[in-house]
Design an enzyme around this catalytic site. Structure first.
Site, PDB file in Angstrom:
ATOM      1  N   GLY A 233      40.112 -47.333 -28.131  1.00 11.75           N
ATOM      2  CA  GLY A 233      41.197 -48.005 -27.419  1.00 11.75           C
ATOM      3  C   GLY A 233      41.125 -47.727 -25.933  1.00 11.75           C
ATOM      4  O   GLY A 233      40.055 -47.443 -25.383  1.00 11.75           O
ATOM      5  N   SER A 234      42.276 -47.805 -25.278  1.00 12.37           N
ATOM      6  CA  SER A 234      42.301 -47.725 -23.817  1.00 12.37           C
ATOM      7  C   SER A 234      42.271 -46.272 -23.320  1.00 12.37           C
ATOM      8  O   SER A 234      42.594 -45.340 -24.068  1.00 12.37           O
ATOM      9  CB  SER A 234      43.560 -48.416 -23.296  1.00 12.37           C
ATOM     10  OG  SER A 234      44.687 -47.693 -23.744  1.00 12.37           O
ATOM     11  N   THR A 237      45.774 -44.301 -23.483  1.00  9.98           N
ATOM     12  CA  THR A 237      46.101 -43.843 -24.847  1.00  9.98           C
ATOM     13  C   THR A 237      45.149 -42.712 -25.246  1.00  9.98           C
ATOM     14  O   THR A 237      45.565 -41.719 -25.847  1.00  9.98           O
ATOM     15  CB  THR A 237      46.007 -45.010 -25.856  1.00  9.98           C
ATOM     16  OG1 THR A 237      46.777 -46.093 -25.360  1.00  9.98           O
ATOM     17  CG2 THR A 237      46.527 -44.612 -27.210  1.00  9.98           C
ATOM     18  N   GLY A 238      43.885 -42.869 -24.903  1.00 16.00           N
ATOM     19  CA  GLY A 238      42.908 -41.819 -25.208  1.00 16.00           C
ATOM     20  C   GLY A 238      43.311 -40.496 -24.571  1.00 16.00           C
ATOM     21  O   GLY A 238      43.217 -39.431 -25.199  1.00 16.00           O
ATOM     22  N   GLU A 255      36.292 -43.526 -27.983  1.00 21.17           N
ATOM     23  CA  GLU A 255      35.590 -44.774 -27.629  1.00 21.17           C
ATOM     24  C   GLU A 255      36.549 -45.576 -26.765  1.00 21.17           C
ATOM     25  O   GLU A 255      37.460 -46.222 -27.283  1.00 21.17           O
ATOM     26  CB  GLU A 255      35.229 -45.559 -28.898  1.00 21.17           C
ATOM     27  CG  GLU A 255      34.157 -44.914 -29.747  1.00 21.17           C
ATOM     28  CD  GLU A 255      32.761 -45.000 -29.128  1.00 21.17           C
ATOM     29  OE1 GLU A 255      32.588 -45.691 -28.107  1.00 21.17           O
ATOM     30  OE2 GLU A 255      31.851 -44.352 -29.662  1.00 21.17           O
ATOM     31  N   CYS A 289      35.229 -54.309 -25.264  1.00 22.41           N
ATOM     32  CA  CYS A 289      35.095 -53.120 -24.405  1.00 22.41           C
ATOM     33  C   CYS A 289      33.779 -53.142 -23.644  1.00 22.41           C
ATOM     34  O   CYS A 289      33.698 -52.691 -22.512  1.00 22.41           O
ATOM     35  CB  CYS A 289      35.198 -51.862 -25.252  1.00 22.41           C
ATOM     36  SG  CYS A 289      34.052 -51.875 -26.626  1.00 22.41           S
TER      37      CYS A 289
HETATM   38  P1  NAD Z   1      45.466 -49.244 -26.817  1.00 26.96           P
HETATM   39  O1  NAD Z   1      45.020 -47.934 -26.305  1.00 26.96           O
HETATM   40  O2  NAD Z   1      46.693 -49.823 -26.263  1.00 26.96           O
HETATM   41  O3  NAD Z   1      45.692 -49.202 -28.380  1.00 26.96           O
HETATM   42  C1  NAD Z   1      44.673 -48.792 -29.264  1.00 26.96           C
HETATM   43  C2  NAD Z   1      45.304 -48.254 -30.525  1.00 26.96           C
HETATM   44  O4  NAD Z   1      46.010 -47.063 -30.178  1.00 26.96           O
HETATM   45  C3  NAD Z   1      46.337 -49.187 -31.178  1.00 26.96           C
HETATM   46  O5  NAD Z   1      46.228 -49.074 -32.591  1.00 26.96           O
HETATM   47  C4  NAD Z   1      47.657 -48.597 -30.739  1.00 26.96           C
HETATM   48  O6  NAD Z   1      48.689 -48.849 -31.642  1.00 26.96           O
HETATM   49  C5  NAD Z   1      47.325 -47.122 -30.713  1.00 26.96           C
HETATM   50  N1  NAD Z   1      48.188 -46.285 -29.860  1.00 26.96           N
HETATM   51  C6  NAD Z   1      48.874 -46.644 -28.751  1.00 26.96           C
HETATM   52  N2  NAD Z   1      49.524 -45.581 -28.246  1.00 26.96           N
HETATM   53  C7  NAD Z   1      49.236 -44.527 -29.051  1.00 26.96           C
HETATM   54  C8  NAD Z   1      49.578 -43.149 -29.029  1.00 26.96           C
HETATM   55  N3  NAD Z   1      50.370 -42.636 -28.086  1.00 26.96           N
HETATM   56  N4  NAD Z   1      49.090 -42.345 -29.986  1.00 26.96           N
HETATM   57  C9  NAD Z   1      48.271 -42.838 -30.948  1.00 26.96           C
HETATM   58  N5  NAD Z   1      47.915 -44.140 -31.024  1.00 26.96           N
HETATM   59  C10 NAD Z   1      48.385 -44.974 -30.071  1.00 26.96           C
HETATM   60  O7  NAD Z   1      44.208 -50.200 -26.663  1.00 26.96           O
HETATM   61  P2  NAD Z   1      44.160 -51.718 -27.050  1.00 26.96           P
HETATM   62  O8  NAD Z   1      44.901 -52.451 -26.007  1.00 26.96           O
HETATM   63  O9  NAD Z   1      44.516 -51.894 -28.471  1.00 26.96           O
HETATM   64  O10 NAD Z   1      42.591 -51.993 -26.945  1.00 26.96           O
HETATM   65  C11 NAD Z   1      41.988 -52.331 -25.760  1.00 26.96           C
HETATM   66  C12 NAD Z   1      41.268 -51.143 -25.184  1.00 26.96           C
HETATM   67  O11 NAD Z   1      40.382 -50.592 -26.159  1.00 26.96           O
HETATM   68  C13 NAD Z   1      40.385 -51.534 -24.029  1.00 26.96           C
HETATM   69  O12 NAD Z   1      40.491 -50.564 -23.023  1.00 26.96           O
HETATM   70  C14 NAD Z   1      38.992 -51.539 -24.643  1.00 26.96           C
HETATM   71  O13 NAD Z   1      37.964 -51.373 -23.715  1.00 26.96           O
HETATM   72  C15 NAD Z   1      39.078 -50.417 -25.607  1.00 26.96           C
HETATM   73  N6  NAD Z   1      38.059 -50.539 -26.671  1.00 26.96           N
HETATM   74  C16 NAD Z   1      37.023 -49.666 -26.693  1.00 26.96           C
HETATM   75  C17 NAD Z   1      36.023 -49.803 -27.655  1.00 26.96           C
HETATM   76  C18 NAD Z   1      34.843 -48.857 -27.719  1.00 26.96           C
HETATM   77  O14 NAD Z   1      34.182 -48.818 -28.747  1.00 26.96           O
HETATM   78  N7  NAD Z   1      34.550 -48.109 -26.679  1.00 26.96           N
HETATM   79  C19 NAD Z   1      36.105 -50.830 -28.588  1.00 26.96           C
HETATM   80  C20 NAD Z   1      37.186 -51.699 -28.522  1.00 26.96           C
HETATM   81  C21 NAD Z   1      38.175 -51.538 -27.560  1.00 26.96           C
END
Ligand code: NAD
Length: 483
Positions: A233-234, A237-238, A255, A289
């Site tokens: 994810g982003s 959040t990471g 990731e 991503c």
């Molecule tokens: P996001 O970080 O908003 O959400 C990702 C997931 O995290 C969702 O399931 C969300 O519900 C969960 N989440 C949100 N807040 C949380 C918390 N505090 N604790 C635990 N879980 C939480 O990201 P997004 O908008 O869903 O995805 C887009 C991002 O993901 C982009 O930055 C993209 O580059 C990245 N991404 C990376 C990869 C990779 O393999 N490197 C692949 C796909 C997407």
């Protein structure tokens, strides 16, 4: 008969059964192509989460997966692959509606998910340790053990295939897994539970829960009962998850996002570049991503490349995902507003809008395929992840300048080199700060090739044999033979 759907509500896959949300709560899901409500899914809360974690622990302690003969575990994963193919038609129609992506792209997700299970099914009995020579008085060897409970948080851009990318190696290594699906498009992923159920995956080994990230997701990763976190994810959040992981000292795989650059030299084939640009930045409306977010082009062919890119962007078919156009909507009103906002800063920072630049005036959440030319490498559009169909083009004069520009963001997920010069392709690929470099074809590679970032794009690797070692820990056993 499965009770995956009850009264039109997609339910949670909890330890082999289908359950409603806590206190009957539900999450509304929209069709981004029409900007209207399309479905609901049952929202898990603390009670369901606690049950999923407890079931995962019991399943792990019983040895349901980890004590299974490795070859039998492999065959189980192959059965999951087969069952995924069995639900692909129904699942991709649902995924297409909830995510906005084309029906073809949704189907590809299920196919890719099946392939992950086949790939890791094939290696389940090949996770071999080492024998370490300590002289005649000792026998020493390593074994790879599963962590226990793998907590996995999945993003909305490829919910089914990315969930499979982490679940398949976790299962191959013998872990139990609790998955939190993305709240914007949870239904296709919930259906993966059907495939697991039909393949007779031991109950408790895997749960797939629907919930809001900051609530259910945060509770899952903060639990002291889990043994590993896998987050895709982003960056923000990471970072929040890494803080939670620090409190419980739980290993975490990250990731994260990207702002990847293609470096295009004067001898590049422009047709090849355009076909890579189409998939690189317009596939899934750029919500990838590893998208080709920046295109750095040698000045001698720069104007021609911009012209071709603009023609490509202007010529893409646009429509609802069910009609299988090339260009589809972005996931939500919020995401569209964000993309438009960042894109609107380009002009004042000196860029030229060669194509698109704003939303398309229609019912769904459509951003026009956008090519920004003459982008200043230090400007906001060149530095921030847009996560939409927006490519930033910038000219360069020398190889060194191009490498510095490509490496000049806080990210480092993938990169690309376009040239016919073999020596240069190797030389530049080695200098690019990224986990994966594509030469003359964006997205070259596949489930067998390791993927992951450097810098703020994260750490750890998914895909390929390499990923397997993120789902095990090494134990060394040293035996004295002295008497
Ligand atoms: P996001 O970080 O908003 O959400 C990702 C997931 O995290 C969702 O399931 C969300 O519900 C969960 N989440 C949100 N807040 C949380 C918390 N505090 N604790 C635990 N879980 C939480 O990201 P997004 O908008 O869903 O995805 C887009 C991002 O993901 C982009 O930055 C993209 O580059 C990245 N991404 C990376 C990869 C990779 O393999 N490197 C692949 C796909 C997407």
């Amino acid at each position: 008969m499965s009770t995956y759907l009850k009264d039109g509500l997609a339910r949670n896959f909890l330890a082999g059964s289908w359950v409603d949300g806590d206190e009957g709560r539900a999450i509304a899901v929209e069709d981004p192509g029409l900007a209207e409500h399309v479905a609901d899914c049952a929202e898990a809360g603390e009670t369901t989460l606690a049950r999923a974690i407890e079931a995962a622990r019991k399943s792990f302690d019983r040895g349901d997966l980890c004590d299974m003969q490795p070859s039998a575990r492999g065959r189980l994963l192959l059965r999951v692959a087969q069952e995924i193919r069995g639900i692909a038609d129904e699942g991709s129609a649902l995924l297409c509606r909830e995510s906005g992506k084309s029906l073809e792209a949704a189907f590809d997700e299920f196919e890719e998910a099946a392939q992950y299970f086949e790939y890791y099914g094939g290696v389940a009995d090949k996770i071999e340790g080492k024998s370490i020579p300590l002289g005649p008085d000792y026998a020493d060897y390593t074994v790879y053990e599963p962590f226990g409970i793998s907590a996995q948080i999945v993003p909305w851009n490829f919910p089914v295939s990315l969930a499979a990318r982490s679940l398949a190696p976790a299962m191959a290594a013998g872990n139990s897994t609790v998955i939190k699906s993305p709240e914007l498009d949870p239904i296709g992923l919930a259906m993966l539970g059907l495939a697991l159920e039909r393949a007779d995956v031991p109950a408790g080994t895997v749960s797939i829960l629907n919930g809001i990230g900051a609530e259910l997701g945060a509770k899952l990763v903060a639990s002291s009962e889990i043994d590993q976190i896998v987050f895709t994810g982003s960056i923000p959040t990471g970072q929040a998850i890494l803080h939670a992981a620090a409190d419980t000292v739980t290993p975490a795989l990250m990731e994260l996002g990207g702002k990847s650059a293609a470096v295009v030299f004067e001898d590049a084939n422009l047709d090849t570049l355009m076909s890579s640009l189409q998939s690189g930045i317009f596939y899934n409306a750029g919500q990838v991503c590893s998208a080709m977010a920046r295109v750095l082009v040698h000045r001698s062919i720069y104007d021609e490349a911009v012209e071709c890119a603009a023609a490509l962007a202007n010529g893409l078919s646009v429509g609802h995902g069910l009609d299988n156009p090339v260009h589809t909507p972005v996931i939500s009103a919020q995401q569209l507003a964000r993309i438009e906002d960042i894109t609107s800063t380009a002009k004042q920072d000196g860029a030229r809008i060669a194509a698109g630049g704003a939303r398309i005036d229609c019912k769904g959440y459509f951003m026009a395929p956008t090519i920004l030319a003459d982008v200043d490498p230090s400007s906001r559009v060149a530095q921030e992840e847009i996560f939409g169909p927006v490519a930033c083009m910038t000219p360069f004069d020398t190889e060194a300048e191009a490498i510095a520009m490509a490496n000049g963001t806080e990210f480092g997920l993938v990169a690309g080199v376009f040239t016919r010069d073999l020596a240069r392709s190797h030389r530049v690929a080695r200098k690019l700060r990224a986990g994966q470099v594509f030469v003359n074809e964006w997205f070259a590679g596949g489930i067998a090739t390791p993927f992951g970032g450097v810098g703020k794009s994260g750490f750890g690797r998914e895909k390929g044999l390499e990923a397997l070692y993120n789902y095990v820990r090494t134990k060394n056993i040293a035996i004295s033979l002295k008497g």
